[in-house]
Design an enzyme around this catalytic site. Structure first.
Site, PDB file in Angstrom:
ATOM      1  N   CYS A  74       0.861  -1.181   0.000  1.00  0.00           N
ATOM      2  CA  CYS A  74       0.000   0.000   0.000  1.00  0.00           C
ATOM      3  C   CYS A  74       0.898   1.232   0.000  1.00  0.00           C
ATOM      4  O   CYS A  74       1.728   1.388   0.905  1.00  0.00           O
ATOM      5  CB  CYS A  74      -0.862  -0.026   1.262  1.00  0.00           C
ATOM      6  SG  CYS A  74      -1.891   1.437   1.493  1.00  0.00           S
ATOM      7  N   CYS A 184      -0.772   3.952  -6.472  1.00  0.00           N
ATOM      8  CA  CYS A 184      -1.679   3.353  -5.479  1.00  0.00           C
ATOM      9  C   CYS A 184      -1.909   1.940  -5.963  1.00  0.00           C
ATOM     10  O   CYS A 184      -2.196   1.731  -7.147  1.00  0.00           O
ATOM     11  CB  CYS A 184      -2.991   4.130  -5.433  1.00  0.00           C
ATOM     12  SG  CYS A 184      -4.308   3.269  -4.543  1.00  0.00           S
TER      13      CYS A 184
HETATM   14  N1  DGL Z   1      -3.863   0.607  -2.090  1.00  0.00           N
HETATM   15  C1  DGL Z   1      -3.679   1.802  -1.296  1.00  0.00           C
HETATM   16  C2  DGL Z   1      -2.450   2.552  -1.800  1.00  0.00           C
HETATM   17  O1  DGL Z   1      -1.620   1.951  -2.456  1.00  0.00           O
HETATM   18  C3  DGL Z   1      -4.991   2.478  -1.228  1.00  0.00           C
HETATM   19  C4  DGL Z   1      -5.022   3.764  -0.534  1.00  0.00           C
HETATM   20  C5  DGL Z   1      -6.165   4.027   0.361  1.00  0.00           C
HETATM   21  O2  DGL Z   1      -6.629   3.139   1.076  1.00  0.00           O
HETATM   22  O3  DGL Z   1      -6.552   5.179   0.341  1.00  0.00           O
HETATM   23  O4  DGL Z   1      -2.246   3.718  -1.568  1.00  0.00           O
END
Ligand code: DGL
Length: 268
Positions: A74, A184
């Protein structure tokens, strides 16, 4: 020596599966435990301290499941908590950063785009990477407002998701961007739609493959690689939220005989 303990991966939700897929493809002998903290998704708009607390709780959960290495799959959690997690826990931890470096190295036009959450774009990690690797390159950062929610709802190819993506990508393309880094981990799950919109006008960079290579390097450095698959090789999935679209995505990525369980994590 072959270390058969699993790799632990986590994300605010299902986005980290884009990294899980790359890791499992590159390291087919490795067992995995994946946690989707979907009840707390999105992390993007949460205060840094809250993201740190969630990341620490999930890391403890993964360590309780004997994970030998943690992948913070993430970008937002990496921006908020990666260095802090490394100081708090003794296990090797691999994180994400927006692929500004390869984007800046490959651009012909001198313009690169980064689509990410507000937490990532405002984080020191992004600012530092941009300062170090994108000197003389114009970096067009764009918040992908609403995209994480669309992915969590399983709306990977709907008119609403397409409209959001067009709204974010078209201005970048009009600004001569020829590299677009997906900052993301939810966004690579939208790649078919993204490629349809971009139509070859820019190279779209999914950093998952670079992260998988880094996981391999760190495992090798610490002598933690599984040198052959155990006959009990398993991929376990936990979520703090709903089992969909986690189940459909894991199935689409070739997961077999896997169980999805509720993650027993602190609620604060
Ligand atoms: N998959 C997360 C990232 O890479 C999602 C972000 C979130 O939960 O806002 O930033």
């Amino acid at each position: 020596m072959s270390d058969l303990r699993p790799l632990g991966l986590f994300d605010s939700g299902v986005g980290g599966l884009s990294v899980w897929r790359a890791v499992v493809n590159r390291l087919p002998h490795e067992a995995t435990v994946y946690v989707a903290d979907s009840a707390y998704c999105p992390y993007g708009s949460r205060p840094v301290n809250e993201i740190k607390a969630r990341s620490a709780a999930v890391t403890r959960f993964l360590l309780a499941h004997r994970c030998k290495l943690i992948v913070v799959a993430c970008n937002t959690a990496s921006a908020a908590a990666l260095e802090w997690l490394r100081a708090e826990f003794r296990v090797p931890i691999v994180g994400m950063e927006p692929a500004v470096k390869p984007a800046a190295a490959q651009t012909q036009t001198g313009h690169v785009g980064v689509l990410a959450t507000v937490g990532t774009l405002h984080g020191a990690l992004f600012q530092n990477t941009t300062r170090h690797y994108a000197d003389g390159v114009q970096v067009h950062g764009q918040v992908g407002e609403g995209l994480v929610e669309q992915v969590e709802a399983g709306h990977l190819d709907t008119p609403e998701t397409e409209a959001l993506l067009r709204q974010y990508l078209e201005p970048m393309l009009a600004a001569q961007v020829d590299q677009i880094a997906l900052g993301c981990t939810h966004y690579p799950l939208l790649l078919p739609l993204i490629e349809r919109i971009v139509q070859g006008r820019a190279n779209v960079i999914d950093p998952a493959y670079a992260v998988a290579r880094q996981v391999e390097r760190v495992l090798a450095r610490h002598n933690l690689l599984a040198l052959a698959a155990s006959n009990r090789l398993s991929h376990q999935f936990y979520t703090t939220g709903k089992t969909e679209p986690l189940r459909s995505l894991v199935t689409a990525f070739g997961g077999q005989n896997f169980a999805i369980q509720a993650a027993n994590l602190p609620t604060a």
